[in-house]
Write a protein that holds these residues in place. Structure first.
Motif, short mmCIF file in Angstrom:
data_model
loop_
_atom_site.label_atom_id
_atom_site.label_comp_id
_atom_site.label_asym_id
_atom_site.label_seq_id
_atom_site.Cartn_x
_atom_site.Cartn_y
_atom_site.Cartn_z
N SER A 279 1.80 -4.68 3.50
CA SER A 279 2.77 -3.71 4.00
C SER A 279 2.43 -2.34 3.44
CB SER A 279 4.20 -4.11 3.61
OG SER A 279 4.29 -4.20 2.22
N LEU A 280 2.88 -1.32 4.15
CA LEU A 280 2.49 0.05 3.78
C LEU A 280 3.71 0.96 3.75
CD1 LEU A 280 -0.64 0.64 6.06
CD2 LEU A 280 -0.65 0.34 3.59
N ILE A 281 3.77 1.78 2.72
CA ILE A 281 4.76 2.86 2.65
C ILE A 281 3.99 4.17 2.76
CG2 ILE A 281 6.17 4.13 0.98
CD1 ILE A 281 7.42 1.54 0.14
N THR A 282 4.46 5.04 3.63
CA THR A 282 3.85 6.36 3.74
C THR A 282 4.78 7.38 3.11
OG1 THR A 282 2.84 5.73 5.83
CG2 THR A 282 2.89 8.07 5.34
N MET A 283 4.21 8.19 2.20
CA MET A 283 5.01 9.24 1.57
C MET A 283 4.67 10.59 2.17
SD MET A 283 5.26 8.28 -2.45
CE MET A 283 6.48 9.60 -2.72
N GLY B 110 0.84 -1.20 0.00
CA GLY B 110 0.00 0.00 0.00
C GLY B 110 0.87 1.24 0.00
N LEU B 111 0.40 2.26 -0.73
CA LEU B 111 1.11 3.53 -0.77
C LEU B 111 0.14 4.59 -0.26
CD1 LEU B 111 3.85 4.63 -1.72
CD2 LEU B 111 2.87 4.87 -4.01
N VAL B 112 0.47 5.18 0.88
CA VAL B 112 -0.44 6.15 1.50
C VAL B 112 0.33 7.44 1.77
CG1 VAL B 112 -1.86 4.33 2.54
CG2 VAL B 112 0.03 5.29 3.86
N GLY B 113 -0.43 8.47 2.15
CA GLY B 113 0.21 9.76 2.43
C GLY B 113 -0.71 10.88 2.01
#
Ligand SMILES: Nc1ncnc2c1ncn2[C@@H]1O[C@H](COP(=O)(O)OP(=O)(O)OP(=O)(O)O)[C@@H](O)[C@H]1O
Length: 227
Positions: free
Chosen positions: A211-215, A36-39
């Motif tokens: 899994s998650l990446i926060t930008m 997941g790409l969040v931000g």
């Protein structure tokens, strides 16, 4: 089973008019990954996804596919393996079936054939029957057009889907339909496929991501396992 790295972004940077929009982004996407790409708005999520899809240039950094740099003359092959799905489906002329058949006219997909039975089977999981194929595409609802956009992509059996808020413009039921199509594609071959899903909906991110990446401001701020 060991995961193989499919896609790697190494130190990707993009500047426009003196502003750094992507700042030294490094990430790996291995087989089986549901990332997941969040931000916040404007943090660079779409730009990153579009860069990974070769739809936007970068100023520096490398993009690797299965450990090898993506050379210019391999872009067509790469794009058949790594497909970007936009948050709003494009409008097309003709029936749904015409739209779904179009990709097979491209040189890159000449060795494949439109599989109507497979499409009808997929449509059944989103409560549509074969008559849906005869509908004019321009008359579809946003949710239906998004179903078609997704089926248009996954009928080509990509290894990676780059999903840019594919449900953000949709009601809850349509969003669940999109999720079920993606999950079915993934579950058909989880040891060889992976996706990145941009979402503003935390419950959706928990549902569809491991899994998650926060930008934030063009940078990767955190990396964590989804709850
Ligand atoms: N092609 C481009 N040229 C110049 N600036 C761009 C380009 N694409 C995006 N930007 C800028 O880069 C920043 C990040 O945009 P991006 O669309 O990636 O944000 P985002 O995190 O996806 O936001 P949202 O959640 O609202 O979709 C924004 O300030 C945007 O205006």
């Amino acid at each position: 089973m060991t995961a193989d790295v499919l896609l790697q972004a190494v130190n990707l940077t993009r500047r426009v008019d003196g502003k750094t929009l992507l700042d030294d982004i490094t990430l790996d996407l291995a087989t089986g990954a549901r990332l997941g790409l969040v931000g916040p708005t404007g943090s660079g999520k779409s730009l990153l996804l579009r860069s990974l899809a070769l739809l936007e240039p970068v100023d520096s950094g490398d993009l690797l596919w299965q450990q090898a740099p993506v050379a210019n003359d391999q872009a067509t092959i790469y794009r058949s393996q790594v497909i970007y799905v936009h948050q709003r489906a494009a409008a097309f002329e003709g029936t749904v079936e015409t739209v779904l058949r179009q990709p097979f006219q491209l040189k890159a997909h000449r060795d494949r054939h439109f599989d109507r039975d497979w499409i009808v089977d997929q449509l059944a999981t989103v409560a549509r029957d074969a008559t849906f194929l005869d509908q004019p595409h321009e008359q579809l609802s946003g949710g239906e057009a998004q179903i078609v956009a997704l089926l248009r992509a996954i009928q080509l059996s990509p290894r990676v889907l780059l999903l840019d808020e594919p449900t953000s413009a949709l009601d809850r039921q349509s969003a669940r339909h999109i999720e079920s199509i993606v999950m079915r594609w993934y579950d058909d071959a989880p040891d060889s496929r992976a996706y990145i899903w941009v979402s503003h909906d935390p419950s959706q991110a928990d549902r569809v991501c491991d899994s998650l990446i926060t930008m934030h401001a063009g940078q990767i701020q955190t990396r964590r396992t989804a709850p």
